[in-house]
Every structure is written in structure tokens, then in C-alpha cells.
Enzyme design. Structure first.
Site, mmCIF file in Angstrom:
data_model
loop_
_atom_site.group_PDB
_atom_site.id
_atom_site.type_symbol
_atom_site.label_atom_id
_atom_site.label_comp_id
_atom_site.label_asym_id
_atom_site.label_seq_id
_atom_site.Cartn_x
_atom_site.Cartn_y
_atom_site.Cartn_z
ATOM 1 C CG ASP A 232 -2.116 0.923 1.103
ATOM 2 O OD1 ASP A 232 -3.139 0.552 0.517
ATOM 3 O OD2 ASP A 232 -1.998 2.055 1.604
ATOM 4 C CE1 TYR A 381 -5.443 6.517 -0.843
ATOM 5 C CE2 TYR A 381 -5.201 7.106 1.466
ATOM 6 C CZ TYR A 381 -5.324 6.147 0.483
ATOM 7 O OH TYR A 381 -5.324 4.828 0.826
ATOM 8 C CG HIS A 438 -4.409 -4.156 0.314
ATOM 9 N ND1 HIS A 438 -3.737 -3.703 -0.802
ATOM 10 C CD2 HIS A 438 -4.398 -3.116 1.196
ATOM 11 C CE1 HIS A 438 -3.348 -2.456 -0.609
ATOM 12 N NE2 HIS A 438 -3.729 -2.073 0.595
#
Length: 469
Positions: A232, A381, A438
Site C-alpha cells: 500500500d 492521498y 492486501h
């Protein structure tokens, strides 16, 4: 001219372009990112006037005040949930019927003090870098054999995870075995704005800045060369460090590689949409390159709404998540459902306890809650998609340090080796895992640990061959 002939023509043209264009389209230049300052107040216009950091490394122990836990319990008691649709599981997001059960467990059974004690079993520290406190675990191996080498390894988490993800992995890396002549000393920092690392007080803090801060941290600890591992955002930060500070990186191991924007990579992915076997060697790798293109696109559209919100207006949604523990749990745990296995959306509990325990999941949520860090974590982000970062074309810059990649079959998206190598020019290890998604460190710690060991073994052998020449 028939459709087959036209398809063949464009396929041949695409292959020729993929070969010739990179020869005349050079890699972008590596950008320069100066030191910054992220503390409170007005930023000095002259970098030489930045306040000096307190370079002391201070021991840190997690100790949450009782009033914080009492406030949490009151909010859980007064949770105001929407009514779920009949005959629906997790297809619309986190199911409120199951969320009621999670809240009941959280309120009446989950024991934060016990979890807090577990978290404090690993030594933790704080130190100031570029005006903000950085939290990190530092776990040293117990080694009695002087012939065993100790390699520093930085583990970097992502979103919506935290350093908590690595608690089952760390002992597997810091315990020496008779069949290996090396072991790891693990440094696991919290990205600034996550959990106990202070949030930047100025706009602009991205994975580039996290990478620079972490290199400074490692040097402060006495490590000029070290290994990196991440998934990630941890993958992005590890990649940036490998790009901009290759002289400090012994090798980088990744379990997540997203989309690449170089012309060659895009062309390969388009070709792979129609002819997967031409750009991916195995069925496991072919699965991750737009085979069944519309199905893949539809899945990404369903799963990336959070991405758009957090890349544009993180502070707006952050208000609700910072005020409601039930909302925070739903927002975070939904990702631990779908990103572990997309089929879990068809289960009434989202499959959350198929691979994790509620205690593990809630401890990660608690770290966000008690530090009020969900909003600052989501800002990561927005900063990553600022002009400052996008104009650098990081996904087109070549990573030249030894690279290992672990492909877990249920990962959201992943690049096959033949495409990943367009950026990662020195892939010496590429593994296809039998299961996992993930959150590999928390879900499949043994598989991930074994792959890290295997990767470093290959790096050592290559170094030995190089020295022998």
C-alpha cells in the site's frame, strides 16, 4: 480487411512501438526535494532559519487516559446507525446489522488495556524530524552467535492500516534460525499523520517527504544502509526512498505495485487486455492485467470511491469519522473485508473473521481513534496527487536497487513481472503466493516473512558474486 487482420496489425504495431519508443523516450530526470519544516506556525522563508529539531530519541509507552475510553464508550452506547436493506450483505458497504454486533463486542468484550499491554511489548520511541515527532518501533534480535549478521529492515505500513499490522510479522524476522547466517533488526515507523506520529501542520506532506524523513530517521539510528519492505502506501514510500536515496538501500521488497503510467507499461497493459499471455507468464500474473477488462474496471470503480474523496476533500469526511467511532470502524473495517477477498462482500459479516480476529481489527481502529488521526492519514492521498508530486512522474523513474516482489492472489491490483520491470529494473525475486490479499503482514505473516528472507538471501548471493569478480 477482416477483424482478425486488423487486430493482428495493431498488435504488431503495438509490439514495435513498445520496443522502439523507449529507445527515443528517455527516463525523466530525478527530482530534487529539499528539506522542509512541518511544525506549527509560519514557515520561515529561508530554510536556514528552520527551527532545529530535538534529535533526542525518547522512549514512548502507549498509555490512554481513562476519560478517553469513557468517552468512547458513551459514543458507542449512543451510536446512531442506518437501517440495512433486507437480503443484502456487504454489497452496499458495511452492513449495519453486523456493525451492531461489532459495536456490542467493542463495548462489552474487547479489552483495550490488554491490547495496550500487547502493543507495549515492543520498544517504541519518538524523535523529532523536520519539526514533527516521529513514532517508531525498534525491535532488536537476540543474537548470541557473533557470526550472525544483523541487517536493519524498515517496515512501512499503509492506509487504513498502521504499525499494528506488523505485530505478528516482526517476531518472524527478528528470530534467528540455525540455517541462516543473518537476522533482521526491525524499525517500523508510523507515517506522519498516522497513529502516534505527529501530523504535519503545514500542507504538502507526501510520500516523498515521508521517504526523506524516514531516511533521516534511519541515519539518526546509525543505519546508512538498510532494507525496505512495504505494501500500500508503504510500497510507495519504499519506492521513493529507493529512487531518491539508492545509496542507502540494500534492497526493497514490495507486496503491492499499482498502475504505471509510462508509455511502454500502458501499451503492455492494453495488449494484455486482449492477449494476457503475451505480457504475463503465468495465470496468477495474467489475472492482474485487465483480462476480463470490463469486470476489472467495474470492480475498481466500485472500490475506489474512497480514493477520490480522500484525494480531494479529506477534511470533510474526516469530521464524521473523527466524531463517530461506529463510523470510523465501518469505514476502516470495510476495507479489511473487500481488500482481503472481494468475495467477502457476499457474506453477512463481510468475512472479517475469516482471516483476522475482531480484537486485531479493533486494535487498529483504536489506534486511529485515540490519536484522532483519521483525517491527517487521509490527507496523504490529497498530497500524493498534487501538482508538485504528479509533475515528477515517479512511476516512470527507474528503480535500480535489488527488488523483490510478492504477488498475493487477492490483491486489489498488481502488476505482472513483465510490466513491473519497466520501472523496477533490477527485479531479482518475484513470488506468487498461494493465498492472501492486501493486508499481507496481518493476514499471512509467515508467507510474507519467508519471502522477505528468501529475497535477502538472493541479494547476499548476488553481492558475493559481484565481490568475487
Amino acid at each position: 480487411m477482416g477483424c482478425a487482420t486488423i487486430t493482428l496489425f495493431f498488435l504488431i504495431l503495438g509490439v514495435i512501438c513498445a520496443i522502439l519508443i523507449p529507445l527515443v523516450w528517455p527516463d525523466p530526470e530525478y527530482p530534487l526535494f529539499p528539506d522542509m519544516w512541518w511544525g506549527h506556525g509560519k514557515i520561515p522563508s529561508d530554510p536556514s532559519e528552520y527551527p532545529e529539531d530535538n534529535i533526542t530519541i525518547r522512549p514512548f509507552v502507549i498509555s490512554v487516559e481513562n476519560k478517553t475510553l469513557e468517552d468512547l464508550n458513551r459514543r458507542l452506547d449512543n451510536a446512531h446507525l442506518p437501517e440495512s436493506l433486507d437480503n443484502v450483505q456487504f454489497q452496499y458497504g458495511f452492513n449495519s446489522n453486523y456493525l451492531e454486533k461489532v459495536i456490542t463486542y467493542w463495548r462489552n468484550t474487547y479489552d483495550w488495556r490488554q491490547e495496550e499491554k500487547k502493543l507495549n511489548e515492543f520498544d517504541q520511541f519518538l524523535t523529532q524530524v523536520e519539526g514533527i515527532d516521529i513514532h517508531f518501533l525498534h525491535v532488536k534480535p537476540t543474537v548470541t552467535n557473533p557470526k550472525i549478521k544483523i541487517f536493519p529492515l524498515m517496515l512501512i505500513h499503509g492506509w487504513p492500516g498502521s504499525f499494528v499490522e506488523f505485530y505478528k510479522l516482526i517476531p518472524l524476522l527478528t528470530t534467528s534460525t540455525d540455517d541462516r547466517d543473518f537476522v533482521f533488526e526491525v524499525i517500523c515507523p508510523s507515517i506522519p499523520g498516522y497513529s502516534f506520529s505527529e501530523a504535519p501542520h503545514q500542507p504538502g506532506f507526501s510520500m516523498v517527504d515521508a521517504g526523506r524523513v524516514f531516511v533521516k530517521l534511519m541515519k539518526r539510528l546509525g543505519f546508512n544502509k538498510f532494507y525496505l519492505q512495504g505494501g500500500d502506501w508503504g510500497s510507495a514510500v519504499s519506492t521513493v526512498i529507493s529512487l531518491l536515496y539508492p545509496e542507502n538501500v540494500l534492497g526493497v521488497h514490495l507486496n503491492f505495485i499499482p498502475f504505471q503510467r509510462s508509455f511502454k507499461s500502458i501499451l503492455k497493459q492494453l495488449i494484455g487486455s486482449f492477449f494476457p499471455s503475451l505480457v504475463a507468464d503465468t495465470p496468477a500474473q495474467q489475472k492482474h492485467i485487465f483480462s476480463m477488462f470490463m469486470e476489472k474496471l467495474y470492480f475498481l470503480l466500485k472500490e475506489t470511491g474512497y480514493f477520490h474523496i480522500q484525494s480531494t476533500k479529506p477534511d470533510t469526511v474526516g469530521v464524521g469519522l473523527s466524531d463517530s467511532p461506529a463510523g470510523l470502524a465501518a469505514y476502516i473495517l470495510e476495507k479489511f473485508s473487500t481488500w482481503t477477498d472481494r468475495k467477502y462482500t457476499n457474506l453477512s459479516d463481510g468475512g472479517l473473521t475469516e482471516k483476522f480476529t475482531l480484537d486485531e481489527l479493533l486494535t487498529n481502529v483504536m489506534v486511529y481513534w485515540i490519536t484522532n488521526s483519521i483525517t491527517s492519514s487521509m490527507r496523504f492521498y490529497k498530497e500524493a496527487f498534487s501538482e508538485r508530486i504528479l509533475n515528477c512522474h515517479f512511476d516512470r523513474l527507474p528503480v535500480k536497487v535489488p527488488t523483490g516482489i510478492a504477488l498475493f492472489p487477492n490483491e486489489i491490483t498488481m502488476l505482472p513481472r513483465n510490466i513491473a520491470k519497466d520501472q523496477y529494473r533490477n527485479i531479482i525475486h518475484y513470488s506468487e503466493m498461494p493465498q492472501g490479499g492486501h493486508f499481507a503482514a496481518l493476514e499471512e505473516p509467515q508467507l510474507l516473512a519467508d519471502d522477505i528472507w528468501a529475497f535477502v538471501e538472493k541479494v547476499k548471493k548476488l553481492e558475493a558474486v559481484t565481490k568475487g569478480k
